[in-house]
Design a protein around this motif. Structure first.
Motif, PDB file in Angstrom:
ATOM      1  N   SER A  40     -25.995 -73.251  71.194  1.00  0.00           N
ATOM      2  CA  SER A  40     -25.304 -74.036  72.217  1.00  0.00           C
ATOM      3  C   SER A  40     -25.954 -75.397  72.369  1.00  0.00           C
ATOM      4  CB  SER A  40     -25.352 -73.284  73.543  1.00  0.00           C
ATOM      5  OG  SER A  40     -25.077 -74.166  74.624  1.00  0.00           O
ATOM      6  N   GLY A  41     -25.149 -76.423  72.457  1.00  0.00           N
ATOM      7  CA  GLY A  41     -25.688 -77.759  72.633  1.00  0.00           C
ATOM      8  C   GLY A  41     -25.828 -78.123  74.090  1.00  0.00           C
ATOM      9  N   GLY A  42     -25.261 -77.288  74.963  1.00  0.00           N
ATOM     10  CA  GLY A  42     -25.235 -77.652  76.377  1.00  0.00           C
ATOM     11  C   GLY A  42     -26.170 -76.818  77.226  1.00  0.00           C
ATOM     12  N   VAL A  43     -26.004 -76.959  78.536  1.00  0.00           N
ATOM     13  CA  VAL A  43     -26.820 -76.225  79.505  1.00  0.00           C
ATOM     14  C   VAL A  43     -26.305 -74.788  79.596  1.00  0.00           C
ATOM     15  CG1 VAL A  43     -27.520 -76.123  81.931  1.00  0.00           C
ATOM     16  CG2 VAL A  43     -27.182 -78.349  80.829  1.00  0.00           C
ATOM     17  N   VAL A  44     -27.211 -73.829  79.508  1.00  0.00           N
ATOM     18  CA  VAL A  44     -26.826 -72.419  79.611  1.00  0.00           C
ATOM     19  C   VAL A  44     -27.229 -71.898  80.983  1.00  0.00           C
ATOM     20  CG1 VAL A  44     -27.161 -70.096  78.671  1.00  0.00           C
ATOM     21  CG2 VAL A  44     -27.005 -72.068  77.114  1.00  0.00           C
ATOM     22  N   VAL A  45     -26.227 -71.409  81.732  1.00  0.00           N
ATOM     23  CA  VAL A  45     -26.462 -70.879  83.078  1.00  0.00           C
ATOM     24  C   VAL A  45     -26.170 -69.383  83.054  1.00  0.00           C
ATOM     25  CG1 VAL A  45     -25.837 -71.034  85.520  1.00  0.00           C
ATOM     26  CG2 VAL A  45     -25.724 -73.084  84.072  1.00  0.00           C
ATOM     27  N   ALA A  46     -27.130 -68.572  83.500  1.00  0.00           N
ATOM     28  CA  ALA A  46     -26.983 -67.114  83.539  1.00  0.00           C
ATOM     29  C   ALA A  46     -26.973 -66.655  84.988  1.00  0.00           C
ATOM     30  CB  ALA A  46     -28.152 -66.468  82.792  1.00  0.00           C
ATOM     31  N   ILE A  47     -25.952 -65.875  85.356  1.00  0.00           N
ATOM     32  CA  ILE A  47     -25.848 -65.393  86.740  1.00  0.00           C
ATOM     33  C   ILE A  47     -25.600 -63.881  86.732  1.00  0.00           C
ATOM     34  CG2 ILE A  47     -24.587 -65.560  88.932  1.00  0.00           C
ATOM     35  CD1 ILE A  47     -23.902 -68.430  88.277  1.00  0.00           C
ATOM     36  N   ASP A  48     -26.453 -63.142  87.434  1.00  0.00           N
ATOM     37  CA  ASP A  48     -26.270 -61.702  87.583  1.00  0.00           C
ATOM     38  C   ASP A  48     -26.082 -61.347  89.049  1.00  0.00           C
ATOM     39  OD1 ASP A  48     -26.574 -60.966  84.872  1.00  0.00           O
ATOM     40  OD2 ASP A  48     -28.760 -61.075  85.039  1.00  0.00           O
ATOM     41  N   GLY A  49     -25.578 -60.148  89.276  1.00  0.00           N
ATOM     42  CA  GLY A  49     -25.456 -59.666  90.649  1.00  0.00           C
ATOM     43  C   GLY A  49     -24.619 -58.410  90.703  1.00  0.00           C
ATOM     44  N   PRO A  50     -24.683 -57.698  91.834  1.00  0.00           N
ATOM     45  CA  PRO A  50     -23.905 -56.471  91.985  1.00  0.00           C
ATOM     46  C   PRO A  50     -22.422 -56.755  92.238  1.00  0.00           C
ATOM     47  CG  PRO A  50     -25.088 -56.956  94.015  1.00  0.00           C
ATOM     48  CD  PRO A  50     -25.504 -58.005  93.017  1.00  0.00           C
ATOM     49  N   ALA A  51     -21.630 -55.698  92.187  1.00  0.00           N
ATOM     50  CA  ALA A  51     -20.202 -55.813  92.482  1.00  0.00           C
ATOM     51  C   ALA A  51     -20.017 -56.314  93.914  1.00  0.00           C
ATOM     52  CB  ALA A  51     -19.533 -54.454  92.309  1.00  0.00           C
ATOM     53  N   GLY A  52     -19.085 -57.223  94.096  1.00  0.00           N
ATOM     54  CA  GLY A  52     -18.793 -57.710  95.439  1.00  0.00           C
ATOM     55  C   GLY A  52     -19.727 -58.812  95.912  1.00  0.00           C
TER      56      GLY A  52
END
Ligand code: C5P
Length: 220
Positions: A1-13
């Protein structure tokens, strides 16, 4: 990837899908919903009459699993073969069995590779990828890693507004049983080292998006 990589986790809801999508929109980034892939695989198993508790049968279906999703946050169309399953994968009958396919290690390994290839091929300025194991397994070296949380009460209340046609109690019960099953496989309730927690319990939607956008622009 040449761009910014954003990772987001979390529970349902936790609101992670809508917050991630809105963040991508505001920043002109791509958007990848990884839960959609697990849901599409579960949908496909149901569609083919495959028993979702039969791991060998689910694994055998992987090579023929023709899954496509667009990374445009304004048009997230999900397809299995020629069928548009964008809406169908949200049905309670799919939510009820998705954890069964998601706990199969071979399924996870297969989909993790798919998610990584989408990130690798993503364009500038960047991509937001959202799920349960993005900050830890899929993209542990992402530029921005966020765990989006909210109190159980807030999550249940938000989800019961989204799911229509059944009581809030039934929705809450299904949600917490899915979280219990999922958290046996991946820990998405506690932030891993270097992951920033955004607690949205007392934030409205726009405030949550702004908090996430600010974290991205601070490294960008
Ligand atoms: O995010 P969503 O609730 O749509 O995810 C559906 C299901 O997919 C989860 O309940 C979980 O079983 C699985 N999942 C996963 N790992 C991810 C994303 C989703 O196991 N990264």
């Amino acid at each position: 990837s040449g761009g910014v990589v954003v990772a987001i986790d979390g529970p349902a809801g936790s609101g992670k899908s809508s917050v991630s999508r809105a963040t991508a929109r505001r920043l002109g980034f791509g958007y990848q919903d990884t839960g959609a892939a697990y849901r599409a695989l579960a949908w496909s198993a149901l569609d083919r009459g495959i028993d979702t508790t039969d791991a060998a049968a689910v694994i055998a279906s992987l090579p023929g699993f023709d899954y496509r999703i667009s990374t445009d946050p304004d048009h997230t169309v999900v397809q299995v073969g020629d069928t548009d399953v964008t809406e169908a994968i949200r049905e309670p009958r799919v939510s009820a069995v998705v954890s069964q396919v998601a706990r199969i290690p071979e399924v996870r390994a297969y989909l993790v590779e798919l998610f990584r290839s989408v990130i690798r091929e993503s364009l500038r300025p960047g991509i937001v990828t959202e799920g349960r194991d993005i900050t830890t397994v899929v993209a542990p070296d992402a530029d921005v890693r966020i765990l989006l949380t909210a109190s159980e009460e807030a999550r249940m209340a938000r989800r019961s507004l989204e799911v229509t046609g059944q009581s809030a109690e039934v929705t809450a019960q299904q949600l917490s049983s899915r979280d219990v099953q999922d958290s046996r496989v991946v820990d998405f309730m506690n932030a891993a080292d270097g992951v920033t927690t955004v607690d949205s319990t007392h934030l409205d939607f726009d405030q949550t998006v702004t908090a996430v956008v600010d974290l991205v622009t601070s490294v960008w």
